[in-house]
Design an enzyme around this catalytic site. Structure first.
Site, mmCIF file in Angstrom:
data_model
loop_
_atom_site.group_PDB
_atom_site.id
_atom_site.type_symbol
_atom_site.label_atom_id
_atom_site.label_comp_id
_atom_site.label_asym_id
_atom_site.label_seq_id
_atom_site.Cartn_x
_atom_site.Cartn_y
_atom_site.Cartn_z
ATOM 1 N N GLU A 177 43.624 41.715 42.576
ATOM 2 C CA GLU A 177 43.072 42.687 43.539
ATOM 3 C C GLU A 177 42.088 42.005 44.488
ATOM 4 O O GLU A 177 42.080 42.269 45.696
ATOM 5 C CB GLU A 177 42.396 43.842 42.783
ATOM 6 C CG GLU A 177 43.409 44.721 42.052
ATOM 7 C CD GLU A 177 42.761 45.675 41.059
ATOM 8 O OE1 GLU A 177 42.041 45.190 40.156
ATOM 9 O OE2 GLU A 177 42.953 46.892 41.158
ATOM 10 N N GLU A 191 47.084 45.743 33.718
ATOM 11 C CA GLU A 191 46.187 46.784 33.189
ATOM 12 C C GLU A 191 46.879 47.725 32.220
ATOM 13 O O GLU A 191 46.260 48.231 31.283
ATOM 14 C CB GLU A 191 45.570 47.593 34.344
ATOM 15 C CG GLU A 191 44.472 46.863 35.116
ATOM 16 C CD GLU A 191 44.994 45.983 36.238
ATOM 17 O OE1 GLU A 191 46.218 45.731 36.294
ATOM 18 O OE2 GLU A 191 44.183 45.543 37.055
ATOM 19 N N ALA A 213 39.124 41.853 35.643
ATOM 20 C CA ALA A 213 37.824 42.434 35.333
ATOM 21 C C ALA A 213 37.513 42.060 33.887
ATOM 22 O O ALA A 213 38.425 41.819 33.083
ATOM 23 C CB ALA A 213 37.879 43.944 35.501
ATOM 24 N N GLY A 237 41.945 42.520 38.194
ATOM 25 C CA GLY A 237 40.919 42.458 39.234
ATOM 26 C C GLY A 237 40.971 41.168 40.042
ATOM 27 O O GLY A 237 40.525 41.134 41.193
HETATM 28 N N1 DAK Z 1 37.953 39.551 30.511
HETATM 29 C C1 DAK Z 1 37.096 38.961 29.644
HETATM 30 N N2 DAK Z 1 37.327 37.757 29.100
HETATM 31 C C2 DAK Z 1 38.472 37.136 29.435
HETATM 32 C C3 DAK Z 1 39.396 37.697 30.329
HETATM 33 C C4 DAK Z 1 39.098 38.974 30.887
HETATM 34 N N3 DAK Z 1 39.870 39.577 31.781
HETATM 35 N N4 DAK Z 1 40.433 36.838 30.436
HETATM 36 C C5 DAK Z 1 40.141 35.785 29.671
HETATM 37 N N5 DAK Z 1 38.968 35.955 29.045
HETATM 38 C C6 DAK Z 1 38.301 35.049 28.113
HETATM 39 C C7 DAK Z 1 38.952 35.076 26.745
HETATM 40 O O1 DAK Z 1 38.488 36.164 25.994
HETATM 41 C C8 DAK Z 1 38.528 33.744 26.192
HETATM 42 O O2 DAK Z 1 37.202 33.838 25.750
HETATM 43 P P1 DAK Z 1 36.739 33.180 24.338
HETATM 44 O O3 DAK Z 1 37.608 33.816 23.316
HETATM 45 O O4 DAK Z 1 36.998 31.702 24.529
HETATM 46 O O5 DAK Z 1 35.289 33.525 24.252
HETATM 47 C C9 DAK Z 1 38.536 32.843 27.407
HETATM 48 O O6 DAK Z 1 38.456 33.709 28.544
HETATM 49 C C10 DAK Z 1 39.809 32.011 27.524
HETATM 50 O O7 DAK Z 1 40.920 32.906 27.476
HETATM 51 P P2 DAK Z 1 42.137 32.726 26.441
HETATM 52 O O8 DAK Z 1 41.682 31.982 25.244
HETATM 53 O O9 DAK Z 1 42.749 34.055 26.263
HETATM 54 O O10 DAK Z 1 43.071 31.764 27.302
HETATM 55 P P3 DAK Z 1 44.674 31.664 27.209
HETATM 56 O O11 DAK Z 1 45.020 30.459 28.009
HETATM 57 O O12 DAK Z 1 45.138 31.730 25.785
HETATM 58 O O13 DAK Z 1 45.199 32.972 27.955
HETATM 59 C C11 DAK Z 1 45.242 34.613 29.700
HETATM 60 C C12 DAK Z 1 44.953 33.146 29.315
HETATM 61 C C13 DAK Z 1 44.802 34.814 31.151
HETATM 62 C C14 DAK Z 1 46.762 34.876 29.612
HETATM 63 C C15 DAK Z 1 44.505 35.568 28.725
HETATM 64 O O14 DAK Z 1 43.116 35.176 28.709
HETATM 65 C C16 DAK Z 1 44.558 36.994 29.147
HETATM 66 O O15 DAK Z 1 45.589 37.680 28.941
HETATM 67 N N6 DAK Z 1 43.464 37.489 29.736
HETATM 68 C C17 DAK Z 1 43.364 38.886 30.123
HETATM 69 C C18 DAK Z 1 44.183 39.130 31.376
HETATM 70 C C19 DAK Z 1 44.127 40.554 31.786
HETATM 71 O O16 DAK Z 1 44.553 41.474 31.069
HETATM 72 N N7 DAK Z 1 43.594 40.776 32.970
HETATM 73 C C20 DAK Z 1 43.440 42.108 33.507
HETATM 74 C C21 DAK Z 1 42.116 42.623 33.048
HETATM 75 S S1 DAK Z 1 41.985 44.347 33.344
HETATM 76 C C22 DAK Z 1 38.626 49.921 36.539
HETATM 77 C C23 DAK Z 1 38.091 48.814 37.123
HETATM 78 C C24 DAK Z 1 38.754 47.631 37.062
HETATM 79 C C25 DAK Z 1 39.934 47.509 36.374
HETATM 80 C C26 DAK Z 1 40.461 48.624 35.772
HETATM 81 C C27 DAK Z 1 39.833 49.825 35.861
HETATM 82 N N8 DAK Z 1 37.937 51.124 36.617
HETATM 83 C C28 DAK Z 1 36.622 51.149 36.141
HETATM 84 C C29 DAK Z 1 38.598 52.319 37.016
HETATM 85 C C30 DAK Z 1 40.536 46.223 36.274
HETATM 86 C C31 DAK Z 1 41.079 45.849 35.148
HETATM 87 C C32 DAK Z 1 41.458 44.482 34.887
HETATM 88 O O17 DAK Z 1 41.343 43.557 35.659
#
Ligand code: DAK
Length: 260
Positions: free
Chosen positions: A114, A134, A66, A111
């Site tokens: 998921e 998360e 997400a 997400g």
């Molecule tokens: N959201 C927004 N932007 C993201 C993103 C994300 N999940 N993942 C990557 N990006 C963006 C980065 O910010 C970056 O943008 P710029 O800085 O270039 O503008 C671009 O994509 C490239 O990413 P990186 O530069 O970070 O690329 P790397 O190769 O260095 O790293 C990575 C790749 C996948 C390891 C890293 O980007 C990363 O850790 N991303 C986040 C992964 C993550 O934590 N995913 C889970 C997200 S939380 C809920 C509803 C839904 C949810 C929870 C609660 N409720 C409302 C109850 C769900 C939550 C999630 O999914």
């Protein structure tokens, strides 16, 4: 219909939906979730549709989660609305009347994992990486990850992934049953299309009822599930496809299914 974040292609009864927001690693914001809901709403009207492939553009991610930037400042009510938007989409995919195959290249995190789990079948390229990170952000999964992950891989393995936020590779995902198959890098879409085309040749109604029987049956005890299967089996005998499928076998020719 024009989409900002999706590409849609269709051939031979197989639709390919590509999430196309590669600069943010295909992260799911509300608009993207609404577009995905819209595309499945449109696809359901296509009587010739036999299977859907869902994939991500850019090669680096299926969906990296997400959209964290979009979620950062949500208040609890907005967070609930966002969560329900994603959950409803994923229920829609899970109960979509045609099989949905997730073709996963690169990251399928949060997400993204998921979303993949709401699909019927998951094919992963060797480069794929999975996780529910998360807890690193101080939240729990919000698109039913705490519910679908244990149902797929078992309680213990699900809890380990949920508590640690560990990211696992495609081989480990295959080992624990999170994905069906791992495909050589570069061959993923070909493999997904091959599987979708194979399914497209089968009796569409029978495939649809298999999906219903598995999904609904898993929510019942075995005795009720078997009774439910018997009813769905009987329903097949109201179809032209049953008559054609069995006749074709006896006449030693390929069946011409109509989905009726
Ligand atoms: N959201 C927004 N932007 C993201 C993103 C994300 N999940 N993942 C990557 N990006 C963006 C980065 O910010 C970056 O943008 P710029 O800085 O270039 O503008 C671009 O994509 C490239 O990413 P990186 O530069 O970070 O690329 P790397 O190769 O260095 O790293 C990575 C790749 C996948 C390891 C890293 O980007 C990363 O850790 N991303 C986040 C992964 C993550 O934590 N995913 C889970 C997200 S939380 C809920 C509803 C839904 C949810 C929870 C609660 N409720 C409302 C109850 C769900 C939550 C999630 O999914």
């Amino acid at each position: 219909m024009d989409y900002q974040f999706l590409l849609l292609a269709a051939e031979g009864g197989v639709a390919t939906v590509t999430i196309n927001r590669p600069k943010a690693l295909n992260a799911l914001n509300a608009d993207l979730l609404k577009e995905l809901t819209q595309v499945f709403t449109e696809l359901v009207k296509d009587e010739g549709l036999r299977a859907v492939i869902l994939t991500g553009a850019g090669g680096k991610a299926f969906v990296a989660g997400a959209d964290i930037a979009a979620m950062a400042d949500l208040n609890p009510l907005q967070a609930r609305t966002f969560g329900v938007l994603g959950q409803n989409l994923m229920q829609m995919i899970e109960t979509f009347p045609r099989p949905v195959i997730a073709a996963i290249e690169g990251f399928a995190l949060g997400g993204g994992c998921e979303l993949a789990m709401s699909c019927d079948i998951r094919l992963a390229s060797e480069s794929a990486k999975f996780g529910q990170p998360e807890v690193n952000l101080g939240v729990i999964p919000g698109f039913a990850g705490t519910q679908r992950l244990p149902r797929l891989v078992g309680k213990g393995r699900a809890k380990e992934l949920l508590y640690t936020g560990d990211i696992i590779d495609a081989a480990e995902a295959l080992r624990i049953g999170l994905v069906n198959k791992v495909v050589e890098n570069g061959k993923l879409l070909e493999a997904a299309q091959e599987m979708a085309r194979k399914i497209a040749k089968k009796g569409p109604l029978a495939v649809q009822l298999c999906k219903v029987a598995v999904n609904d049956g898993l929510e019942m005890d075995l005795i009720k599930g078997c009774a439910y299967e018997a009813d769905l089996f009987a329903l097949c005998f109201a179809s032209e496809d049953q008559s054609e499928g069995m006749k074709a076998f006896l006449e030693k020719r390929a069946a011409q299914f109509k989905g009726a």
